[in-house]
Design an enzyme around this catalytic site. Structure first.
Site, PDB file in Angstrom:
ATOM      1  NE  ARG A  97      27.090 -65.519   0.397  1.00  0.00           N
ATOM      2  CZ  ARG A  97      27.962 -65.914  -0.522  1.00  0.00           C
ATOM      3  NH1 ARG A  97      28.835 -65.056  -1.033  1.00  0.00           N
ATOM      4  NH2 ARG A  97      27.988 -67.167  -0.916  1.00  0.00           N
ATOM      5  CE  LYS A 132      35.628 -41.725 -11.106  1.00  0.00           C
ATOM      6  NZ  LYS A 132      36.213 -41.842 -12.457  1.00  0.00           N
ATOM      7  CE  LYS A 164      36.723 -34.189  -9.559  1.00  0.00           C
ATOM      8  NZ  LYS A 164      37.919 -34.802 -10.165  1.00  0.00           N
ATOM      9  CD  GLU A 197      39.785 -31.963 -12.663  1.00  0.00           C
ATOM     10  OE1 GLU A 197      39.509 -33.040 -12.097  1.00  0.00           O
ATOM     11  OE2 GLU A 197      38.947 -31.299 -13.293  1.00  0.00           O
ATOM     12  CG  ASP A 219      40.837 -34.486 -15.597  1.00  0.00           C
ATOM     13  OD1 ASP A 219      40.893 -35.678 -15.250  1.00  0.00           O
ATOM     14  OD2 ASP A 219      39.829 -33.956 -16.086  1.00  0.00           O
TER      15      ASP A 219
END
Length: 281
Positions: A97, A132, A164, A197, A219
């Site tokens: 597994r 992410k 950012k 950004e 962005d």
């Protein structure tokens, strides 16, 4: 990949899954029993995680014999056999597994990444991953992106500076954010690339005026805005498009001339590739 961190990931996965023993196998299979298994591909895609699978088997039992038949990054189809393993049945079942979980997810990521990368054929633009990712296994997921033909962005918060929107707002604006960042790097004697950004053309012009950075992110720009932004940068810095870019739109952005397009969906909206480990005679 960092081998030390990779070993820690595998060790944790083994402890999480096996605990004080595989009681299903202990209950019905003699400890001395030996057998063979193979990794059966059941879905078309890009194979990833074969080398990791070999490491897992080796961690469970260094005496397991592993024979790789298909390398990472190879296109596979239903019925293909990626590898065979031979050894104690208890060792094979303990590994089963863990190996499948790693390979199915990595192969799913590699398959999606290859699909995006193929949309960029003939262009200089490369597809980037993001942060992410699944906590604790980011290294595996980013390796899958690389296997699929993508490029890894920063691994974490430590290996690249990315200013950012929230950093810029808290710092008091783009100019202050960039200047204090450069001061920080000088004082701490760190050599890290700086990406900034931008959310509109006003912010882009501010970055161009201050300078001293390595890459500018556009962005949520439209393709038309992106084309103009690339023209304004005029090759002075690397460029990256980000924000709600899909498989249907990625080439539109790439054709604007950006160096990179970042896509969070490479790692956080993934369907695992269907694989199975089966006993063979």
């Amino acid at each position: 990949m960092n081998k030390e961190i990779l070993a820690q990931i595998i060790d944790f996965a083994v402890r999480e899954d096996i605990g004080d023993g595989d009681h299903s196998s202990l209950a019905c299979i003699p400890e001395e029993a030996t057998g063979r298994m193979h990794l059966l591909v059941k879905e078309t895609g890009i194979l990833a995680g074969v080398d990791l699978a070999q490491m897992v088997f080796g961690r469970i039992d260094p005496f397991v014999k592993f024979k790789k038949l298909i390398a990472d990054g190879t296109s596979v189809n239903p019925g293909d056999i990626a590898f065979t393993v031979e050894g104690k049945v208890h060792s094979l079942l303990k590994s089963e597994r863990l190996v499948l979980n790693i390979m199915q997810r990595m192969s799913g990521i590699a398959t999606v990444t290859r699909t995006y990368a193929d949309r960029l054929q003939g262009l200089k633009t490369r597809v980037l991953d993001t942060r992410k990712t699944t906590p604790g296994v980011r290294m595996l997921e980013k390796e899958a992106v690389r296997i699929g033909g993508g490029v890894n962005h920063r691994m974490g918060l430590y290996d690249m500076i990315m200013l950012k929107d929230n950093h810029i707002d808290f710092a008091g604006g783009i100019e202050k954010a960039i200047l204090t960042t450069k001061k920080y790097l000088k004082e701490t004697e760190r050599s890290l690339k700086i990406e900034v950004e931008t959310r509109n053309f006003d912010e882009l012009e501010q970055v161009l005026t201050v300078g001293g950075i390595d890459r500018i992110m556009f962005d949520n720009f439209t393709p038309e805005q992106t084309r103009e932004a690339v023209a304004r940068v005029a090759g002075r810095f690397e460029t990256e498009s980000s924000g709600n870019i899909t498989l249907d739109t990625i080439r539109d952005y790439a054709e604007c001339g950006v160096d990179y397009v970042s896509v969070g969906a490479l790692t956080h909206q993934i369907k695992s590739l269907d694989l199975s480990l089966k006993a063979i005679s």
